[in-house]
Design a protein around this motif. Structure first.
Motif, PDB file in Angstrom:
ATOM      1  N   LEU A  31       0.833  -1.202   0.000  1.00  0.00           N
ATOM      2  CA  LEU A  31       0.000   0.000   0.000  1.00  0.00           C
ATOM      3  C   LEU A  31       0.864   1.247   0.000  1.00  0.00           C
ATOM      4  O   LEU A  31       1.855   1.321   0.739  1.00  0.00           O
ATOM      5  N   VAL A  32       0.496   2.211  -0.848  1.00  0.00           N
ATOM      6  CA  VAL A  32       1.131   3.526  -0.874  1.00  0.00           C
ATOM      7  C   VAL A  32       0.018   4.551  -0.878  1.00  0.00           C
ATOM      8  O   VAL A  32      -0.924   4.438  -1.665  1.00  0.00           O
ATOM      9  N   THR A  33       0.089   5.548   0.024  1.00  0.00           N
ATOM     10  CA  THR A  33      -0.902   6.611   0.037  1.00  0.00           C
ATOM     11  C   THR A  33      -0.213   7.964   0.010  1.00  0.00           C
ATOM     12  O   THR A  33       0.927   8.093   0.437  1.00  0.00           O
ATOM     13  N   GLU A  34      -0.929   8.958  -0.503  1.00  0.00           N
ATOM     14  CA  GLU A  34      -0.396  10.322  -0.533  1.00  0.00           C
ATOM     15  C   GLU A  34      -0.576  11.022   0.804  1.00  0.00           C
ATOM     16  O   GLU A  34       0.220  11.867   1.170  1.00  0.00           O
ATOM     17  N   VAL A  35      -1.653  10.714   1.483  1.00  0.00           N
ATOM     18  CA  VAL A  35      -1.954  11.382   2.747  1.00  0.00           C
ATOM     19  C   VAL A  35      -2.094  10.340   3.844  1.00  0.00           C
ATOM     20  O   VAL A  35      -2.255   9.161   3.584  1.00  0.00           O
TER      21      VAL A  35
END
Length: 68
Positions: free
Chosen positions: A6-10
């Protein structure tokens, strides 16, 4: 097909995505500014959750010469 990381910006360590990733034993890197702009759709990446960074993997060339 499921997800492998998983990669998120926020967000941070206690956000929903990070908690779910931990529950399922998935590597996660959260709070990456511009992640959706920097990681092209369909591109393979390696998520280094322990170190907190993401590695863009080389795009494999197909046998017909068209990049994927």
């Amino acid at each position: 097909m499921g997800i492998a990381g998983l990669v998120t910006e926020v967000g941070g360590l206690m956000t929903h995505g990070a908690v779910i990733a931990r529950e399922y034993g998935l590597p996660a890197v959260v709070g990456v500014p511009g992640a959706t702009r920097l990681i092209p759709d369909g591109h393979h990446i390696r998520v280094h959750g322990t170190d907190g960074h993401i590695e863009l993997l080389p795009t494999p060339e197909r046998a017909d010469g068209i990049d994927t």
